[in-house]
Write a protein that holds these residues in place. Structure first.
Motif, PDB file in Angstrom:
ATOM      1  N   UNK A 122      34.951  47.015  33.607  1.00 47.57           N
ATOM      2  CA  UNK A 122      34.842  45.825  32.359  1.00 47.57           C
ATOM      3  C   UNK A 122      35.474  45.335  31.976  1.00 47.57           C
ATOM      4  N   UNK A 129      34.866  42.687  35.333  1.00 46.13           N
ATOM      5  CA  UNK A 129      34.033  41.272  35.281  1.00 46.13           C
ATOM      6  C   UNK A 129      33.925  40.188  33.757  1.00 46.13           C
ATOM      7  N   UNK A 130      35.035  40.887  32.614  1.00 50.17           N
ATOM      8  CA  UNK A 130      34.828  39.712  31.944  1.00 50.17           C
ATOM      9  C   UNK A 130      36.088  38.929  32.642  1.00 50.17           C
ATOM     10  N   UNK A 184      35.040  36.412  35.417  1.00 49.88           N
ATOM     11  CA  UNK A 184      33.977  35.344  34.881  1.00 49.88           C
ATOM     12  C   UNK A 184      34.800  34.464  33.948  1.00 49.88           C
ATOM     13  N   UNK A 185      35.932  34.769  33.558  1.00 49.45           N
ATOM     14  CA  UNK A 185      36.444  33.483  32.581  1.00 49.45           C
ATOM     15  C   UNK A 185      37.582  32.442  34.320  1.00 49.45           C
ATOM     16  N   UNK A 239      40.308  33.784  35.836  1.00 49.69           N
ATOM     17  CA  UNK A 239      41.174  34.381  35.397  1.00 49.69           C
ATOM     18  C   UNK A 239      41.482  36.027  36.017  1.00 49.69           C
ATOM     19  N   UNK A 249      28.757  37.964  39.189  1.00 52.36           N
ATOM     20  CA  UNK A 249      27.870  37.469  37.870  1.00 52.36           C
ATOM     21  C   UNK A 249      28.506  36.257  37.807  1.00 52.36           C
ATOM     22  N   UNK A 308      24.979  44.408  37.116  1.00 49.53           N
ATOM     23  CA  UNK A 308      24.854  45.047  36.651  1.00 49.53           C
ATOM     24  C   UNK A 308      24.724  46.772  36.121  1.00 49.53           C
ATOM     25  N   UNK A 313      27.702  48.574  37.982  1.00 54.39           N
ATOM     26  CA  UNK A 313      28.113  48.634  37.089  1.00 54.39           C
ATOM     27  C   UNK A 313      28.175  49.648  35.668  1.00 54.39           C
TER      28      UNK A 313
END
Lengths: 325, 374
Positions: free
Chosen positions: B304, B307-308, B311-312, B314, B327, B348, B351
């Motif tokens: 998880x 993915x975050x 997205x950010x 990094x 995503x 999604x 995942x």
């Protein structure tokens, strides 16, 4: 009690110095300022003069630790280490790449961050503890199993899904609240309600499971059997005895986050366009503004260490045994 | 063709070899066999293991990399393409090469966007490969099913290698701190408290920014783009590992403190067994269940987190196919009119399947191996 707090306070100082040294090593020793300049100005077709100008603008043209050319105290103070790292202890963070003062920016952005983070924290804590108590009350029944399965399913869903899906459903399909934005004062409620709900829902799965485990551990102890033997109702046992004694493990996880609420949430703030510290950090990462990222690392660590201190102090308030150790 | 072994491939193969070796070891030991039988007795765990096995099989096939040979010109040594493909790419050649111009809905026959027709007027042009894209195509016309299958390997690598890379350090420091004590213990505790004080995301952000500078200023280190993306993936694993090993280290230290006072350790000491031998022979084997539990419990969170972080901005290299980059590329598509939902839904759902299976399996393993769990 006082001696205990002072001892803890003194213990925090070397940790903060350690954090500062790690950040310094990461930003200035792993890469030379020349490398950073070349990266920001574009790797190709960059002149030495442009690099020099970039470094002078940011004060990166000084030696790292020891300036032999300066006179007297300047030998130690006219260096990158003093200017960029030591000055942080005085909350002097210098300027961001857009020329604004980072310290002032941080102060003004704390408000919007707190406006989201505090409701998420309070409502989330209330929701998860109640949900966990409900599951424990109906333990070893179908309701409990269903609740645990729901928790596992909820913690298997990406946080991005809650945000993207929530924005789509509530804002785009139902037109209940604006998709993103922020306003000062009471009108901000319109903008804040969705991010707060999503923040709470996103955290329910894992926290509820954690609290449920804590409560189940407490419920197997002797004092609970005694309370039941006295003829107390199950509800009284749960709320008066178990909840009180479960405070110690709960405090460990909860108090430490309170100071870090100032930092806001990276994801929620950037999706909902809330001008807090989280979106400030994300913008800085995307713009590769090293000074801002460095300052945020320092502030974040400072707040975490404050959180550890508060945890220790709250222990002494909740559990008198610790005071006499 | 020329086989290519990327660093992450080698580590992934090592992981599979260690898993198989561990399974053989567990078969020969009664207490381990009993615990695994307990895991296996749960229907939920068996189902989760089956799903995980499928994911790992896809990841394994996707880790067999090679560079295809270019058409041979007479009198010249054979030349190889700079593009690194995997066995999965070869299996999915139709999916990989059948690209459309832009978006198309799942199993659609016509494109998503209107185009000016040669006969005049604007209409939806027919697709080149109508009805073959099970999950539709994305903005540049790539098959979404292909992208999701390729994302699996990235997710698995982040989920497993992160814990494995830092495992030796966490185990070593944890045991030494607990067993030796004194100033060594103080130093190690100081080290992990300090690292732990830096908020994870910020440390990752800072380290990834710096790593980008290193990679960009040394383009000569990497022969192909795949190698550079691979280096970045491994560096990300290492950085994530640095932020997450502290918890395991603290657990191991605490457990070692307890084990050190056990009678069998005292007996060994009385027999004149050296500290190194005690740590290796008597303490380490009794900590392995904690390591195993940490390994399986951390997996889902790391998938998880990837993915975050992607997205950010990094996370993994933007050219690496992963759930996060999918995503990230699709995050504005729900706002389109009519909306494009299939890329996000596919990422999604896959995942969710992977993380849910990992969570269920991890719970079963913890229940079987943790003596404290009810």
């Amino acid at each position: 009690m006082l001696a205990y707090i002072v001892r803890r306070l003194l213990y925090a100082i070397p940790i903060l110095i350690g954090v500062n040294l790690i950040t310094f090593a990461l930003f200035f020793v792993v890469n030379s300022p020349d490398d950073m300049a070349r990266m920001q100005l574009g790797v190709k077709r960059v002149t030495p003069e442009a690099i020099e100008k970039w470094k002078v603008e940011r004060g990166y043209d000084l030696p790292l630790f020891w300036n032999g050319a300066a006179a007297g105290l300047g030998k130690a103070t006219q260096t990158i280490f003093y200017g960029k790292s030591v000055r942080m202890f005085a909350f002097d963070f210098g300027r961001a790449d857009d020329g604004r003062d980072i310290g002032r920016e941080i102060v003004t952005r704390m408000g919007p961050s707190l406006a989201v983070a505090v409701p998420v924290f309070v409502l989330g804590l209330f929701a998860t503890v109640s949900f966990a108590l409900l599951l424990v009350y109906f333990r070893a029944s179908y309701l409990d199993t269903a609740g645990v399965v729901l928790c596992v399913a909820m913690m298997s869903i990406s946080g991005l899904f809650y945000i993207i899906g929530g924005q789509w459903l509530v804002s785009k399909v139902w037109h209940l609240v604006p998709i993103s934005g922020y306003a000062e004062g009471l009108t901000s409620a319109r903008f804040l309600i969705l991010p707060v709900i999503i923040g709470v829902v996103g955290g329910i799965g894992s926290s509820t499971r954690w609290y449920r485990t804590i409560f189940l551990e407490e419920i197997g102890k002797d004092y609970v059997r005694t309370a039941r033997a006295k003829g107390l109702s199950e509800r009284l046992v749960l709320f008066r005895h178990v909840l009180k004694n479960a405070m110690i493990p709960i405090l460990t996880g909860v108090v430490v986050v309170i100071p870090t609420l100032f930092m806001g949430s990276l994801l929620i703030e950037s999706f909902f366009g809330i001008p807090g510290l989280g979106s400030y950090t994300i913008d800085a990462i995307n713009a590769q503004d090293f000074a801002v990222v460095r300052s945020m690392v320092f502030i974040g660590s400072l707040l975490y260490i404050v959180g550890l201190l508060l945890t220790d102090i709250s222990y002494t308030l909740v559990d008198p045994r610790i005071r006499f150790q | 063709m020329m086989p290519v072994i990327l660093w992450s491939d080698a580590l992934f193969f090592l992981l599979i070899a260690v898993t198989l070796g561990g399974a053989g070891w567990a078969r020969r030991h009664e207490h381990l066999r009993a615990s695994w039988a307990m895991v296996w007795a749960s229907r939920r765990a068996r189902a989760a293991a089956a799903v995980l096995a499928v994911f790992f099989a896809i990841g394994f096939v996707d880790s067999l990399h090679y560079r295809p040979q270019l058409p041979v010109e007479a009198g010249k040594p054979p030349a190889y393409s700079v593009e690194v493909l995997s066995a999965l790419d070869a299996l999915l050649t139709p999916l990989r090469t059948h690209t459309e111009k832009t978006y198309s809905a799942p199993l659609a026959t016509h494109s998503f966007a209107k185009e000016t027709q040669e006969a005049g007027g604007r209409d939806f042009p027919p697709l080149k490969y109508p009805g073959t894209h099970l999950f539709g195509t994305d903005k540049v016309g790539q098959d979404v099913l292909y992208l999701t299958l390729k994302s699996i390997r990235t997710g698995l690598l982040i989920g497993t290698l992160t814990t494995l890379i830092m495992l030796p350090a966490a185990v070593l420091l944890g045991i030494v701190a607990g067993y030796v004590g004194g100033w060594v213990d103080d130093v190690i505790q100081y080290l992990y408290t300090t690292l732990n004080s830096i908020p994870g995301v910020l440390l990752i952000a800072a380290a990834v920014l710096m790593m980008q500078v290193v990679i960009d200023t040394h383009p000569d280190w990497f022969a192909t783009a795949a190698e550079r993306a691979d280096a970045r993936l491994l560096a990300l694993c290492a950085i994530l590992g640095i932020t997450s090993w502290t918890g395991l280290c603290r657990l191991l230290r605490g457990e070692t403190l307890k084990l050190r006072e056990m009678e069998y350790v005292q007996a060994a000491r009385a027999f004149g067994v050296g500290p190194l031998a005690i740590m290796l022979r008597h303490i380490l084997p009794n900590l392995m269940h904690i390591v195993l539990i940490a390994l399986v419990m951390d997996f889902s969170g790391l998938v998880l987190a990837e993915a975050v972080l992607s997205y950010v901005g990094i996370g993994v290299d933007p050219n690496t196919i992963s759930f996060g980059t999918m995503i990230n590329a699709a995050r504005l598509e729900l706002a389109r009119e009519p909306m494009v939902w299939w890329s996000l839904a596919a990422a999604f759902v896959f995942m969710f399947a992977l993380v849910l299976a990992a969570n269920l399996f991890a719970d079963a393993v913890r229940d079987a191996f943790d003596p404290r769990a009810a």
